[in-house]
Scaffold this active site. Structure first.
Site, PDB file in Angstrom:
ATOM      1  N   TYR A  51       0.864  -1.187   0.000  1.00  0.00           N
ATOM      2  CA  TYR A  51       0.000   0.000   0.000  1.00  0.00           C
ATOM      3  C   TYR A  51       0.899   1.235   0.000  1.00  0.00           C
ATOM      4  CZ  TYR A  51      -3.072   3.621   1.964  1.00  0.00           C
ATOM      5  OH  TYR A  51      -3.757   4.783   2.196  1.00  0.00           O
ATOM      6  N   HIS A  52       0.571   2.209  -0.845  1.00  0.00           N
ATOM      7  CA  HIS A  52       1.402   3.401  -1.014  1.00  0.00           C
ATOM      8  C   HIS A  52       0.907   4.522  -0.107  1.00  0.00           C
ATOM      9  CE1 HIS A  52       4.034   6.304  -2.742  1.00  0.00           C
ATOM     10  NE2 HIS A  52       4.279   5.635  -3.859  1.00  0.00           N
ATOM     11  N   GLY A  53       1.731   4.925   0.866  1.00  0.00           N
ATOM     12  CA  GLY A  53       1.409   6.076   1.694  1.00  0.00           C
ATOM     13  C   GLY A  53       1.635   7.368   0.934  1.00  0.00           C
TER      14      GLY A  53
ATOM     15  N   GLU B  47      -2.866   6.645  -5.408  1.00  0.00           N
ATOM     16  CA  GLU B  47      -3.131   6.172  -4.056  1.00  0.00           C
ATOM     17  C   GLU B  47      -2.379   7.026  -3.038  1.00  0.00           C
ATOM     18  OE1 GLU B  47      -3.798   1.832  -2.782  1.00  0.00           O
ATOM     19  OE2 GLU B  47      -1.649   2.155  -2.511  1.00  0.00           O
TER      20      GLU B  47
ATOM     21  N   ARG C 186      -0.064   6.658   6.964  1.00  0.00           N
ATOM     22  CA  ARG C 186      -0.841   7.842   6.610  1.00  0.00           C
ATOM     23  C   ARG C 186      -0.791   8.921   7.690  1.00  0.00           C
ATOM     24  NH1 ARG C 186      -2.414   9.557   1.712  1.00  0.00           N
ATOM     25  NH2 ARG C 186      -2.140   7.718   0.416  1.00  0.00           N
TER      26      ARG C 186
END
Length: 330
Positions: free
Chosen positions: A129-131, A202, A240
């Protein structure tokens, strides 16, 4: 009228430095009651200080990138003679950069890496998952290099290759921008390859709800199928909360869709607790289609998010987790 300098030294009563400075400024500028203006300016500065900090702190990461680039140029200059004789002249440089970034992760975020035993000894595709920034991936690759002596190549967006001065950093770390054939070749060489299917979209437009924004992307799954390697899901807790974006502003979303550049401002750089969790690998299955594998991978990343991330994310809670102990959840 008594001069400002005389007022600062004359008389039995000592005068504060600030009052003395006010007298001098009034004398130089000819503006009366300048002290009132200074008091107002200091009040505004104090009021805006938190806002300034949250937008300035991300600059620390940019500075670290350019410090890394400077160190690489120094390293290259000192090792020019070795280049003709060494099979990997940059091995020491990668060790140096890994130490630098791992140290930053430990000090600023108390960075932890869990589940590293899930990474197979051979090639594999790490999907994460890309912050708002890829700083968690940088910490992951640095820790992996230090503890397991393994290099992980990553696929980056095209705009990264246009950043001034970054060429040497990208070359040394083996960062690629694709296409699919290049990714397959990297995996067939026995290397680890990492990719965030959500990419810049994202990074900029997901939020504290940690919504996965992969659209219908399945190219990464086809890469794993063509290379016949497992997919390794990965997620970093509180990524995040360390950095956030103003992606909720509609005009910025529209601007990004037009220019396809990261035009959305970042803020943050908060020293929140970061823990990267690596899930169990999804093995290669010859009969599985790219669509099925992409959905299975997305579900695996979603499981990691639901297991390790309190939603919605909260910056204060993530800061407090620096002072809490948590049992290892691999």
């Amino acid at each position: 009228m008594t001069g400002g300098n005389e007022s600062c030294t004359a008389g039995p009563t000592s005068m504060s430095y600030l009052t003395c400075l006010t007298y001098i400024l009034e004398e130089w500028t000819g503006v009366e009651h300048i002290g009132d203006y200074l008091s107002y300016a200091f009040y505004i500065l104090w009021l805006l200080f938190p806002l300034v900090v949250v937008f300035v702190l991300p600059g620390v990461i940019v500075i670290l990138f350019y410090v890394s680039i400077l160190l690489l140029h120094i390293y290259k200059r000192k090792n020019e003679l070795k280049e003709a004789y060494s099979h990997d002249v940059w091995a020491g440089a990668r060790e140096m950069l890994a130490t630098l970034w791992d140290g930053h992760g430990r000090i600023w975020h108390g960075y932890e890496l869990h589940g590293v035993e899930n990474i197979p000894p051979g090639p594999g595709l790490v999907v994460f998952y890309h912050g708002a920034t890829p700083v968690d991936y940088i910490y992951f690759s640095a820790r992996l290099h230090i503890t397991k002596k393994r290099k992980c190549t990553v696929v980056a967006d095209n705009f990264v290759f246009r950043l001034p001065g970054f060429k040497i950093l990208l070359d040394v770390l083996g960062i690629i921008h694709g296409p699919k054939e290049a990714c397959v070749r990297t995996l067939k060489k026995g290397c680890l390859l990492a990719i965030a299917p959500g990419g810049v979209r994202e990074a900029l437009f997901s939020d504290e709800m940690y919504t996965i924004l992969w659209s219908n992307r399945k190219g990464f799954a086809q890469v794993a199928i063509d290379a016949k390697v497992p997919i390794i899901p990965m997620f970093t807790q509180n990524v995040r909360e360390g950095f956030r974006t103003l992606g909720g502003i509609k005009i910025l979303r529209s601007l990004y869709e037009r220019v396809r550049l990261p035009v959305v401002p970042l803020y943050g750089g908060f020293p929140v607790k970061l823990r990267t969790f690596i899930g169990e690998p999804i093995p290669y299955e010859p009969n599985m289609t790219a669509e099925e594998l992409a959905e299975k991978t997305k579900a695996a990343v979603q499981v990691l998010i639901e297991k390790h991330q309190k939603i919605p994310g909260n910056i204060f809670r993530a800061l407090m987790e620096r002072f809490q102990t948590q049992k290892k959840e691999d």
